[in-house]
Design an enzyme around this catalytic site. Structure first.
Site, PDB file in Angstrom:
ATOM      1  N   ILE A   1     -11.728  12.706   9.171  1.00 28.88           N
ATOM      2  CA  ILE A   1     -12.182  12.285  10.492  1.00 28.88           C
ATOM      3  C   ILE A   1     -13.701  12.333  10.577  1.00 28.88           C
ATOM      4  O   ILE A   1     -14.325  11.474  11.210  1.00 28.88           O
ATOM      5  CB  ILE A   1     -11.516  13.159  11.575  1.00 28.88           C
ATOM      6  CG1 ILE A   1     -10.002  12.879  11.606  1.00 28.88           C
ATOM      7  CG2 ILE A   1     -12.135  12.899  12.939  1.00 28.88           C
ATOM      8  CD1 ILE A   1      -9.216  13.803  12.510  1.00 28.88           C
TER       9      ILE A   1
ATOM     10  N   GLY B   1     -16.549   4.176  -2.546  1.00 27.12           N
ATOM     11  CA  GLY B   1     -16.793   5.587  -2.280  1.00 27.12           C
ATOM     12  C   GLY B   1     -17.899   6.198  -3.111  1.00 27.12           C
ATOM     13  O   GLY B   1     -18.121   7.413  -3.053  1.00 27.12           O
TER      14      GLY B   1
ATOM     15  N   TYR C   1       0.824  -1.209   0.000  1.00 27.78           N
ATOM     16  CA  TYR C   1       0.000   0.000   0.000  1.00 27.78           C
ATOM     17  C   TYR C   1       0.860   1.262   0.000  1.00 27.78           C
ATOM     18  O   TYR C   1       1.779   1.410   0.821  1.00 27.78           O
ATOM     19  CB  TYR C   1      -0.915   0.033   1.223  1.00 27.78           C
ATOM     20  CG  TYR C   1      -2.102  -0.900   1.170  1.00 27.78           C
ATOM     21  CD1 TYR C   1      -2.422  -1.638   0.034  1.00 27.78           C
ATOM     22  CD2 TYR C   1      -2.929  -1.049   2.281  1.00 27.78           C
ATOM     23  CE1 TYR C   1      -3.516  -2.488   0.001  1.00 27.78           C
ATOM     24  CE2 TYR C   1      -4.030  -1.895   2.262  1.00 27.78           C
ATOM     25  CZ  TYR C   1      -4.310  -2.615   1.120  1.00 27.78           C
ATOM     26  OH  TYR C   1      -5.394  -3.462   1.103  1.00 27.78           O
TER      27      TYR C   1
ATOM     28  N   ARG D   1     -27.142  12.769  -3.012  1.00 27.73           N
ATOM     29  CA  ARG D   1     -27.060  13.932  -3.893  1.00 27.73           C
ATOM     30  C   ARG D   1     -26.461  15.125  -3.157  1.00 27.73           C
ATOM     31  O   ARG D   1     -25.689  15.897  -3.724  1.00 27.73           O
ATOM     32  CB  ARG D   1     -28.456  14.273  -4.420  1.00 27.73           C
ATOM     33  CG  ARG D   1     -29.026  13.262  -5.410  1.00 27.73           C
ATOM     34  CD  ARG D   1     -30.292  13.805  -6.058  1.00 27.73           C
ATOM     35  NE  ARG D   1     -30.848  12.863  -7.010  1.00 27.73           N
ATOM     36  CZ  ARG D   1     -31.801  11.992  -6.727  1.00 27.73           C
ATOM     37  NH1 ARG D   1     -32.297  11.943  -5.487  1.00 27.73           N
ATOM     38  NH2 ARG D   1     -32.271  11.164  -7.646  1.00 27.73           N
TER      39      ARG D   1
ATOM     40  N   ASN E   1     -19.414   7.026   9.929  1.00 31.30           N
ATOM     41  CA  ASN E   1     -19.482   5.573   9.759  1.00 31.30           C
ATOM     42  C   ASN E   1     -19.700   4.837  11.074  1.00 31.30           C
ATOM     43  O   ASN E   1     -20.310   3.758  11.090  1.00 31.30           O
ATOM     44  CB  ASN E   1     -18.217   5.077   9.067  1.00 31.30           C
ATOM     45  CG  ASN E   1     -18.140   5.506   7.615  1.00 31.30           C
ATOM     46  OD1 ASN E   1     -19.162   5.692   6.962  1.00 31.30           O
ATOM     47  ND2 ASN E   1     -16.932   5.672   7.100  1.00 31.30           N
TER      48      ASN E   1
ATOM     49  N   ARG F   1     -10.271   9.473   4.214  1.00 29.85           N
ATOM     50  CA  ARG F   1      -9.189  10.327   4.689  1.00 29.85           C
ATOM     51  C   ARG F   1      -9.636  11.362   5.710  1.00 29.85           C
ATOM     52  O   ARG F   1      -8.803  12.063   6.271  1.00 29.85           O
ATOM     53  CB  ARG F   1      -8.565  11.054   3.489  1.00 29.85           C
ATOM     54  CG  ARG F   1      -7.965  10.135   2.433  1.00 29.85           C
ATOM     55  CD  ARG F   1      -7.637  10.884   1.152  1.00 29.85           C
ATOM     56  NE  ARG F   1      -8.838  11.342   0.481  1.00 29.85           N
ATOM     57  CZ  ARG F   1      -9.135  12.614   0.262  1.00 29.85           C
ATOM     58  NH1 ARG F   1      -8.329  13.562   0.673  1.00 29.85           N
ATOM     59  NH2 ARG F   1     -10.251  12.954  -0.363  1.00 29.85           N
TER      60      ARG F   1
ATOM     61  N   GLY G   1     -19.004   0.732  -1.727  1.00 31.27           N
ATOM     62  CA  GLY G   1     -19.098   0.870  -3.175  1.00 31.27           C
ATOM     63  C   GLY G   1     -18.001   1.723  -3.771  1.00 31.27           C
ATOM     64  O   GLY G   1     -18.260   2.558  -4.650  1.00 31.27           O
TER      65      GLY G   1
END
EC number: 1.1.1.-
Length: 396
Positions: free
Chosen positions: A319, A246, A81, A251, A325, A317, A244
Site C-alpha cells: 500500500i 520494478g 494472471y 540506492r 506512486n 503489492r 522498469g
C-alpha cells in the site's frame, strides 16, 4: 427547495481523497471516466509467487481497498494472471464490497489460461485470437469476475493465426450483446491495429479504443509507430512496465530491500543493469528537484507528460508503494527534465523519421522538405493534462 438543497443537488462534487479520484476521459473514442493511474492486478494471487512475490488474499483485498479509498476505479487484469486467481479474487472483492458499478474493469484474452489445470497441450482452444478462444474466455471471465459485463476487453497478444475480419466481427458481436463495452489490444504491431480499426470503421463495427504496451524512459519503442497510430485512431494508451519491471529503484530503496531480505522480483531479470541503475539515479535527481524521494513517481510523471490519454499501470503489492506512486499526479516535469531523463537511454526513431522528420503538429517545426519550400507556422495538437504551451512536457 432551499438554496442549500439546490446547491447540494446541482453543485460540484467535493474534492477527491487524492488526485487518483480526479477522473479522466479514457480516449476520444471511449467516453468512460477512469482514474489516471490504473491498478495492475498481475500480482493479485499467490499462484505465481516464485516469480512475482507472494500476495495472500487478505493482502490483495487490502490493496484493492486502499486503491478504491484513494479514489481509484480502474483495474487491469487478464484471464491467465496468477492461474486465474487474479480475476477470481477481484470478483470476490467487488461482490463483498458491493462496488461493481463503481469500478472499471479491464481484462484480456489470448494466451492459454487453462493449462495450469488441464495440463500443457490439453487446452489448445483456450488460447489464440480466434472466435472459439474469445467465446470461452469471456464466458469464464464473466463468471470469475462475478459480473454481467466487461468494461474493456483486450486482445492480449497478436499471434498471427486469425484474420482481422474474424477477430473484429467476433469482438463486435460481444459489444452488441452488452457483454463487453469497449475494445482494446496489447502487444501488437501498429500495422495490425491500423488494419483492424480501418476494417471496423469501414464495416460499421466497434474499433479498438485503447492500446496497451510497454513504455518507460528506457524503453521508448512505442513512440516510433504505436503512439502516432493511437493518435490517428483516437486511442488511449495504457502502459505496463512503466517502472522498469520494478528496477527503477534508488540506492536507499535497494539497501532497504536488502536489509529486509527482499530481492528484485521481475519478469525481465532480477538484477539492475548498468543502464537501469543510471536511469534510477537520474530519476532520483529529478525527484530531489521536486522535493520528493520517490523515483517511481517521477517515472510515472514522465509518461503522463508525454501525450494525452496515457494511463500508466501501477502494480506491486504494498500500500505504501501505491501512495508513493500517486505523487506522480501532482508532479509537472519541465521540458529540460524530460530531456535529461531521455538522455540516459539510446532511443532513436530511425528510418524513415530520420529522413522525413516527425509531425509538425508535435514539434511546431517544419520538416526538412517543407522548410525547403517556405517559412511555415503550424497548429500543434493538444498537450497532456497539466502541460500548457508554456510548460511543454511533450516530446519534441
Amino acid at each position: 427547495m432551499t438554496g442549500t438543497q439546490i446547491l447540494e443537488l446541482f453543485g460540484p462534487a467535493p474534492e477527491p481523497p487524492s488526485e487518483l479520484g480526479r477522473y479522466r476521459i479514457l480516449s476520444p473514442t471511449a467516453g468512460i471516466r477512469v482514474s489516471p493511474l490504473q491498478l495492475g492486478a498481475l500480482s493479485i494471487g499467490d499462484a505465481w509467487s516464485a516469480d512475482l512475490g507472494s500476495m495472500d488474499k487478505d493482502s490483495a483485498m487490502a490493496l484493492l481497498d486502499a486503491y478504491a479509498a484513494s479514489g481509484g476505479n480502474f483495474i487491469d487484469t487478464a484471464n491467465a494472471y496468477q492461474n486465474e486467481q487474479s480475476e477470481t479474487w477481484i470478483g470476490e472483492w467487488m461482490a463483498n464490497r458491493n462496488n461493481r458499478d463503481q469500478m472499471v474493469i479491464a481484462t484480456k484474452f489470448g494466451p492459454d489460461y487453462r493449462a495450469h489445470e488441464l495440463g500443457k497441450g490439453l487446452a489448445v482452444n483456450y488460447s489464440g485470437n480466434h472466435k472459439r478462444s474469445l467465446h470461452m474466455s469471456v464466458r469464464d471471465s464473466l463468471r470469475k469476475l462475478q459480473t454481467s459485463w466487461i468494461d474493456i476487453l483486450y486482445l492480449h497478444t497478436w499471434d498471427y493465426t486469425t484474420s482481422v475480419p474474424e477477430l473484429m466481427d467476433a469482438l463486435h458481436h460481444l459489444v452488441q450483446r452488452g457483454e463487453v463495452l469497449y475494445l482494446g489490444i496489447c502487444n501488437t504491431p501498429a500495422w495490425v491495429v491500423s488494419a483492424a480499426n480501418t476494417y471496423a470503421q469501414q464495416q460499421g463495427k466497434t474499433q479498438f479504443s485503447v492500446y496497451q504496451g510497454r513504455w518507460n524512459p528506457l524503453r521508448r519503442e512505442l513512440e516510433r509507430d504505436i503512439l502516432p497510430m493511437a493518435r490517428h485512431f483516437g486511442m488511449a494508451i495504457t502502459v505496463y512496465d512503466a517502472l522498469g519491471s520494478g528496477k527503477f529503484q534508488s540506492r536507499k530503496m535497494l539497501a532497504r530491500r536488502k536489509d529486509q531480505g527482499e530481492g528484485l522480483r521481475a519478469i525481465y531479470g532480477r538484477q539492475q543493469t548498468a543502464q537501469e541503475e543510471a536511469m534510477s539515479n537520474a530519476l532520483g535527481v529529478v525527484a530531489a528537484q521536486h522535493g520528493i524521494e520517490s523515483v517511481t513517481a517521477v517515472a510515472l510523471a514522465y509518461l503522463l507528460a508525454k501525450a494525452p490519454y496515457v494511463f500508466p499501470i501501477i502494480g506491486g503489492r504494498k500500500i505504501q508503494h501505491l501512495h508513493d506512486n500517486i505523487q506522480a499526479l501532482s508532479l509537472r516535469l519541465t521540458h529540460e527534465e524530460i530531456k535529461y531523463l531521455e538522455s540516459v537511454g539510446d532511443f532513436d526513431l530511425g528510418f524513415p523519421y530520420d529522413m522525413v522528420g516527425v509531425d509538425p503538429a508535435d514539434t511546431g517545426m517544419a520538416t526538412p522538405i517543407v522548410a525547403q519550400a517556405a517559412p511555415m507556422a503550424f497548429v500543434q495538437r493538444s498537450k497532456a493534462i497539466g502541460y500548457s504551451e508554456s510548460n511543454k512536457g511533450l516530446s519534441e
